[in-house]
Design a protein around this motif. Sequence first.
Motif, PDB file in Angstrom:
ATOM      1  N   THR A 111     102.375  92.854  54.588  1.00  0.00           N
ATOM      2  CA  THR A 111     102.382  91.416  54.298  1.00  0.00           C
ATOM      3  C   THR A 111     102.105  91.164  52.824  1.00  0.00           C
ATOM      4  OG1 THR A 111     101.624  90.952  56.537  1.00  0.00           O
ATOM      5  CG2 THR A 111     101.338  89.209  54.906  1.00  0.00           C
ATOM      6  N   ALA A 112     101.135  91.902  52.262  1.00  0.00           N
ATOM      7  CA  ALA A 112     100.811  91.736  50.836  1.00  0.00           C
ATOM      8  C   ALA A 112     101.980  92.147  49.960  1.00  0.00           C
ATOM      9  CB  ALA A 112      99.581  92.566  50.499  1.00  0.00           C
ATOM     10  N   LEU A 113     102.740  93.169  50.386  1.00  0.00           N
ATOM     11  CA  LEU A 113     103.905  93.597  49.606  1.00  0.00           C
ATOM     12  C   LEU A 113     104.942  92.477  49.524  1.00  0.00           C
ATOM     13  CD1 LEU A 113     105.470  95.862  48.180  1.00  0.00           C
ATOM     14  CD2 LEU A 113     106.339  96.576  50.409  1.00  0.00           C
ATOM     15  N   ILE A 114     105.183  91.790  50.657  1.00  0.00           N
ATOM     16  CA  ILE A 114     106.162  90.682  50.673  1.00  0.00           C
ATOM     17  C   ILE A 114     105.665  89.530  49.820  1.00  0.00           C
ATOM     18  CG2 ILE A 114     107.309  88.998  52.151  1.00  0.00           C
ATOM     19  CD1 ILE A 114     107.156  91.025  54.424  1.00  0.00           C
ATOM     20  N   VAL A 115     104.419  89.111  50.042  1.00  0.00           N
ATOM     21  CA  VAL A 115     103.879  87.956  49.318  1.00  0.00           C
ATOM     22  C   VAL A 115     103.701  88.280  47.849  1.00  0.00           C
ATOM     23  CG1 VAL A 115     101.904  86.385  49.141  1.00  0.00           C
ATOM     24  CG2 VAL A 115     102.750  87.073  51.377  1.00  0.00           C
ATOM     25  N   GLY A 116     103.222  89.497  47.530  1.00  0.00           N
ATOM     26  CA  GLY A 116     102.966  89.865  46.144  1.00  0.00           C
ATOM     27  C   GLY A 116     104.206  89.912  45.290  1.00  0.00           C
ATOM     28  N   LEU A 117     105.367  90.208  45.884  1.00  0.00           N
ATOM     29  CA  LEU A 117     106.629  90.254  45.134  1.00  0.00           C
ATOM     30  C   LEU A 117     107.400  88.945  45.252  1.00  0.00           C
ATOM     31  CD1 LEU A 117     107.826  93.908  45.854  1.00  0.00           C
ATOM     32  CD2 LEU A 117     106.642  93.015  43.847  1.00  0.00           C
ATOM     33  N   GLY A 118     106.691  87.844  45.535  1.00  0.00           N
ATOM     34  CA  GLY A 118     107.304  86.518  45.463  1.00  0.00           C
ATOM     35  C   GLY A 118     107.849  86.005  46.767  1.00  0.00           C
ATOM     36  N   GLY A 119     107.663  86.719  47.875  1.00  0.00           N
ATOM     37  CA  GLY A 119     108.197  86.252  49.147  1.00  0.00           C
ATOM     38  C   GLY A 119     107.425  85.056  49.674  1.00  0.00           C
ATOM     39  N   LYS A 120     108.079  84.277  50.547  1.00  0.00           N
ATOM     40  CA  LYS A 120     107.443  83.103  51.135  1.00  0.00           C
ATOM     41  C   LYS A 120     106.547  83.529  52.293  1.00  0.00           C
ATOM     42  CE  LYS A 120     111.238  79.988  49.967  1.00  0.00           C
ATOM     43  NZ  LYS A 120     112.247  79.045  50.482  1.00  0.00           N
ATOM     44  N   ALA A 121     105.583  82.645  52.611  1.00  0.00           N
ATOM     45  CA  ALA A 121     104.640  82.961  53.678  1.00  0.00           C
ATOM     46  C   ALA A 121     105.335  83.092  55.028  1.00  0.00           C
ATOM     47  CB  ALA A 121     103.544  81.885  53.746  1.00  0.00           C
ATOM     48  N   VAL A 122     106.369  82.244  55.277  1.00  0.00           N
ATOM     49  CA  VAL A 122     107.042  82.282  56.579  1.00  0.00           C
ATOM     50  C   VAL A 122     107.808  83.576  56.774  1.00  0.00           C
ATOM     51  CG1 VAL A 122     107.190  79.793  56.761  1.00  0.00           C
ATOM     52  CG2 VAL A 122     108.982  81.006  55.555  1.00  0.00           C
ATOM     53  N   THR A 144      97.690  93.244  43.805  1.00  0.00           N
ATOM     54  CA  THR A 144      98.140  93.983  42.615  1.00  0.00           C
ATOM     55  C   THR A 144      99.115  95.064  43.075  1.00  0.00           C
ATOM     56  OG1 THR A 144      96.001  93.582  41.553  1.00  0.00           O
ATOM     57  CG2 THR A 144      97.416  95.282  40.595  1.00  0.00           C
ATOM     58  N   ILE A 145     100.350  95.023  42.559  1.00  0.00           N
ATOM     59  CA  ILE A 145     101.406  95.971  42.933  1.00  0.00           C
ATOM     60  C   ILE A 145     101.959  96.585  41.652  1.00  0.00           C
ATOM     61  CG2 ILE A 145     103.654  96.264  44.037  1.00  0.00           C
ATOM     62  CD1 ILE A 145     102.988  93.817  45.737  1.00  0.00           C
ATOM     63  N   THR A 146     102.064  97.918  41.629  1.00  0.00           N
ATOM     64  CA  THR A 146     102.614  98.626  40.461  1.00  0.00           C
ATOM     65  C   THR A 146     103.982  99.191  40.835  1.00  0.00           C
ATOM     66  OG1 THR A 146     100.393  99.200  39.718  1.00  0.00           O
ATOM     67  CG2 THR A 146     102.226 100.435  38.769  1.00  0.00           C
ATOM     68  N   LEU A 147     105.022  98.840  40.030  1.00  0.00           N
ATOM     69  CA  LEU A 147     106.394  99.301  40.233  1.00  0.00           C
ATOM     70  C   LEU A 147     106.750 100.321  39.159  1.00  0.00           C
ATOM     71  CD1 LEU A 147     108.126  95.878  40.934  1.00  0.00           C
ATOM     72  CD2 LEU A 147     107.286  97.514  42.601  1.00  0.00           C
ATOM     73  N   ARG A 148     107.492 101.373  39.556  1.00  0.00           N
ATOM     74  CA  ARG A 148     107.915 102.395  38.599  1.00  0.00           C
ATOM     75  C   ARG A 148     109.029 101.834  37.724  1.00  0.00           C
ATOM     76  NH1 ARG A 148     108.745 108.398  40.714  1.00  0.00           N
ATOM     77  NH2 ARG A 148     106.506 108.067  40.932  1.00  0.00           N
ATOM     78  N   ASN A 149     109.005 102.210  36.415  1.00  0.00           N
ATOM     79  CA  ASN A 149     109.972 101.666  35.443  1.00  0.00           C
ATOM     80  C   ASN A 149     110.318 102.754  34.430  1.00  0.00           C
ATOM     81  OD1 ASN A 149     111.518  99.530  34.322  1.00  0.00           O
ATOM     82  ND2 ASN A 149     109.991  99.276  32.727  1.00  0.00           N
ATOM     83  N   ARG A 150     111.058 103.777  34.893  1.00  0.00           N
ATOM     84  CA  ARG A 150     111.401 104.909  34.030  1.00  0.00           C
ATOM     85  C   ARG A 150     112.902 105.061  33.922  1.00  0.00           C
ATOM     86  NH1 ARG A 150     107.484 109.460  36.881  1.00  0.00           N
ATOM     87  NH2 ARG A 150     105.486 108.324  36.655  1.00  0.00           N
ATOM     88  N   GLY A 151     113.316 105.936  33.042  1.00  0.00           N
ATOM     89  CA  GLY A 151     114.720 106.318  32.958  1.00  0.00           C
ATOM     90  C   GLY A 151     115.586 105.315  32.214  1.00  0.00           C
ATOM     91  N   ASP A 152     116.892 105.547  32.348  1.00  0.00           N
ATOM     92  CA  ASP A 152     117.865 104.716  31.625  1.00  0.00           C
ATOM     93  C   ASP A 152     117.964 103.314  32.190  1.00  0.00           C
ATOM     94  OD1 ASP A 152     120.072 107.592  31.305  1.00  0.00           O
ATOM     95  OD2 ASP A 152     118.407 106.913  30.041  1.00  0.00           O
ATOM     96  N   ASP A 153     117.664 103.154  33.475  1.00  0.00           N
ATOM     97  CA  ASP A 153     117.787 101.841  34.111  1.00  0.00           C
ATOM     98  C   ASP A 153     116.485 101.054  34.076  1.00  0.00           C
ATOM     99  OD1 ASP A 153     119.957 103.186  36.673  1.00  0.00           O
ATOM    100  OD2 ASP A 153     120.429 102.266  34.729  1.00  0.00           O
ATOM    101  N   ALA A 154     115.537 101.439  33.255  1.00  0.00           N
ATOM    102  CA  ALA A 154     114.258 100.730  33.196  1.00  0.00           C
ATOM    103  C   ALA A 154     114.470  99.316  32.678  1.00  0.00           C
ATOM    104  CB  ALA A 154     113.276 101.488  32.297  1.00  0.00           C
ATOM    105  N   PHE A 155     113.593  98.405  33.119  1.00  0.00           N
ATOM    106  CA  PHE A 155     113.662  96.995  32.720  1.00  0.00           C
ATOM    107  C   PHE A 155     112.752  96.779  31.501  1.00  0.00           C
ATOM    108  CE2 PHE A 155     114.393  92.558  33.373  1.00  0.00           C
ATOM    109  CZ  PHE A 155     113.228  91.933  32.992  1.00  0.00           C
ATOM    110  N   LYS A 156     113.392  96.452  30.376  1.00  0.00           N
ATOM    111  CA  LYS A 156     112.651  96.199  29.130  1.00  0.00           C
ATOM    112  C   LYS A 156     111.645  97.314  28.896  1.00  0.00           C
ATOM    113  CE  LYS A 156     113.037  91.166  29.366  1.00  0.00           C
ATOM    114  NZ  LYS A 156     112.287  89.867  29.358  1.00  0.00           N
ATOM    115  N   ALA A 157     112.160  98.552  28.786  1.00  0.00           N
ATOM    116  CA  ALA A 157     111.280  99.715  28.667  1.00  0.00           C
ATOM    117  C   ALA A 157     110.379  99.626  27.448  1.00  0.00           C
ATOM    118  CB  ALA A 157     112.131 100.982  28.607  1.00  0.00           C
TER     119      ALA A 157
END
Length: 1115
Positions: A111-122, A144-157
């Motif tokens: 539940t925290a994963l859904i809500v923490g990444l912007g999901g709605k309560a419903v 608090t959720i940590t996402l991996r951001n490595r490699g060529d496809d990283a977001f604003k590395a």
Amino acid sequence: MVIMNAIFIVTVHLCSDLMAKRKEEHFLSPENAKRPRQEDLDDCDPDDDEDECAGSLTNGTSTLTAAEVGIIESIQLKNFMCHSMLGPFKFGSNVNFVVGNNGSGKSAVLTALIVGLGGKAVATNRGSSLKGFVKDGQNSADITITLRNRGDDAFKASVYGDCITVKQHISVDGSRSYKLKSSSGAVVSTKKDELTAILDHFNIQVDNPVSVLTQEMSKQFLQSKNEGDKYKFFMKATQLEQMKEDYSYIMETKERTKEQINQGEERLSELKRQCLEKEERFQSIAGLSTMKTNLEYLKHEMAWAVVNEIEKQLNAIRDNIKIGEDRAARLDRKMEEQQVKLNEAENKYKNIQDKLEEISQETNARAPECMALKAEVTARKRAYNEAEVLYNRSLNEYRALKKDDEQLCKRIEELKKSTDQSLEPERLERQKKISCLKERVKSLHDQENTVNQDIEQFQQAIEKDKEEYARIKREELDVTNILNYNQRQLKELKDSKTDRLKRFGPHVPALLEAIDDAYRQGRFAYKPVGPLGACIHPRDPEHALAIESCLKGLLQAYCCHNHADERVLQSLMRRFYSPGTSRPQIIVSEFRNEMYDIRSRAAYHPEFPTVLTALEIDSAVVANSLIDMRGIETVLLIKNNSVARAVMQSQKPPKNCREAFTADGDQVFAQRYYSSEHTRPRFLTRDVDSEISDLENEVENKKAQIVNLQQHLSALEKDIKRNEEFLKRCQLRYKELQMKIRKNISEIRELENIEEHQSVDIATLEDEAQENKNKMKMVEKNMEQQEENMKHLKNQKIEAENKYDTIKSIINQLSEQADPLKDELNLADSEVDNQKRGKQHYEEKQKEHLETLNKKKRELDLKEKELQEKMSQARQICPERIEVQKSASILDKEINRLRQRIQAEHASHGDREEIMRQYQEARETYLDLDNKVRTLKRFIKLLEEIMTHRYKTYQQFRRCLTLRCKLYFDNLLSQRAYCGKMNFDHKNETLTISVQPGEGNKVAFNDMRALSGGERSFSTVCFILSLWSIAESPFRCLDEFDVYMDMVNRRIAMDMILKMADSQRFRQFILLTPQSMSSLPSSKLIRILRMSDPERGQSTLPFRPVTQGEDDDQS
């Protein structure tokens, strides 16, 4: 505006390209893929690109060893749901099992994963609002959720580094905020848009059931029997639903753009008109001399056109005069007809009035006789009932004595026959006992008669008290109603000391203010007048009650000039008078500045005034309204009642006088007299203090009277209650006596029935028998007298009832005759008033019409003189008369327009270049807009072709995904030797799944509803794995996937998931289960996070990883 539309359409076109690009996916086939069945291949049209479909089904293996972007490295919860602290803990890059008992917090992590990444309560199926996720007693929760951001496809590395930390703060009021941190811990952004960009870049969809399948959604999906729900699940998992919505949105935007192009075309027609006007002006420069010639000719036409119009006006006036004379004749006939109707209505009213008066007099004459007869009937009935009771009592006594006589005679006869004298003592004892019992029975009968008389007395007393109680209760109700009325009147009088208008109702001052405001706003043609009682004042205060009795509800009425003003006043009244309550009357009558001339129809008496002359009236409008509605000029005011009767009834009433009112408010007609219900004036009194004092005294008297009545009622209640108690005791005593009598009689019969041959004292029995016979003769004689008396009383009762029924029938017949006559009298009275108003209406109409007709005749004379003058002027301008087709107004406009053109030509004769420049600018503006509209039309046509092509591509893409899903599903089922079939109906949007466990007949597929819980769960896992194979997402989360499986199905499903995870090491799998997972093989790719049961007072729930061999930096 058109240029903006063009930009908007180009933007839509680019959006459609982006939509198509972001839907591209990388398809991976499972190992050991089976050859597709023929029915699966039928879903692809033969015209579609076969290479594309085939290419999407080729086998392949991943060249990546671990995911570099988008997977979850760690998660930490604080004050979330029922947990004070969860974590922090790390996930592996491939397979993660979160195990633990119920309540340990597994579902809270998901539940925290859904809500923490912007999901709605419903979307979590755990609540409808974010504030429900804050732990009870706390002010906020943190995720608090940590996402991996490595490699060529990283977001604003360069900004975020190797990982992105999303920290969400949820307040107890339901609001939330974000902090996006880099790998160094620095806050990069706090905006939701930045988080949305990150999720789009990583292709993370927390609301996609393929990415995150919660326990509740899994349960619903397992238990769902709706084929439409399965289809929606497939569409949402593959993002085909989003593509379909984007296509629909673009098509709607295209239609709106078409509407704006239509508006541009309308603007184009306006520019074309302006361009033609400029061109006409440009071409008119050379025609100056022609315009002057035309001007002179138009002047000649104008002169004779004026003559023509005056001649037409003369003809119209002559026609109107002829019509007016005809109408005057019709009005004369109408007035004569109205007079005839008025005479008939008055005669009818007088006839009905005479009949009703006769009936009323006869009814009043018979009323005392009816009351006397009713009292006599009641007395006769009571006397007859009492005589009947005495007769029945004597009859019962006679029957008992006769029965005793028969028994004594029989006993004496038996004793005479008896010869055995051996038991003489016992017989004598028994005879003595029988004699004693009979004496007791006689005494009991006497007591019974006494108690019965007491019962009758108590019953009569109770009935009399109840009748008295009902009468006093009615009297109390009447006095209470009078008290309430006096209290309301007293309140109104006290309020009227500060504001006289409140006498006419508590809302009247506010209503008059609203009328003033509406009049200032111009909503009324004439300001309404009212209430009428506030506009009149009695010259003699002693006439106040008589005037109120005459005018009644008209004192609270209002006057309006026309029906439009009436509707406005009605709307204002609705603000102050609630629905269902009575509103003041509104009289609609044209306002006049002068009062009617009533000298010919007014009543006159040398000593007594009429209502009209007894009043000081503020305005002619009020006087005219009261004359129209009540005829106050025909009503006399006579203070003394006897004098009023003498004037109106003892002799012929004064001329034009219909009725009179006395100082007591009584109404006097020529043949009848009505008393007033009121004793004092309510609206027209001047001595308010005296009225208040009198009312206060009367209120106190009424209150004292109510108190006395209530005390009387209380005393009556006590008497009734006491008598009812005495009656109840007597009834109980009466029953006891009857029981004793029956008991003694039974003993006597038992003693008498003993068969003994004993000697008895026959002389004693014979004496008793003789005494019994003497009693019977006395009772029989008494019965004869009572019966004769009862017959006499019955005859009297019947005679009294017949007399009462006769007189009652006569009164009822008179009442039945009077009721319709009263209705007819009211109708006749209304008819007289209507005919009078009708006659007056036609008289006023005739007067107005004659004035208008005379005015038209004077106007005719003036027009004839004007015609002679205009013809003389026209001959001076143009001697010969010209036939003119156009009207003078049209010719005047043409002359003015031509003069303006000539003047403009003279003024702009040296500025020809300016006229040419304006013409060129208008022409260029028109051509430019026309070119833009044409370009946009071509662009819209091209956009329709592109969207048609893209929709075909969408259909092809959908068929490919459908085919792949079928193949993966069949392949996964085969691992347990199952056979399955998936039928997609894209037209009806349904998905049917059929499964056949075992190697049986493959044709006989069963619906999933026919499977056991474990088989259905295994089939559902196969369906989900098939969707995993065709949908892209960096991680997959599955909550309690094996809840309905047995050990065999759970083992097979686990092997299938692990096998897929091994083939897709670039993706992360998070599986939540209450099982221990102790049987899993040891692998660096598998991490088991076991959650301990929370202990009392524990604030942090530790995760104990089973395998820590995996190094995230090297995977």
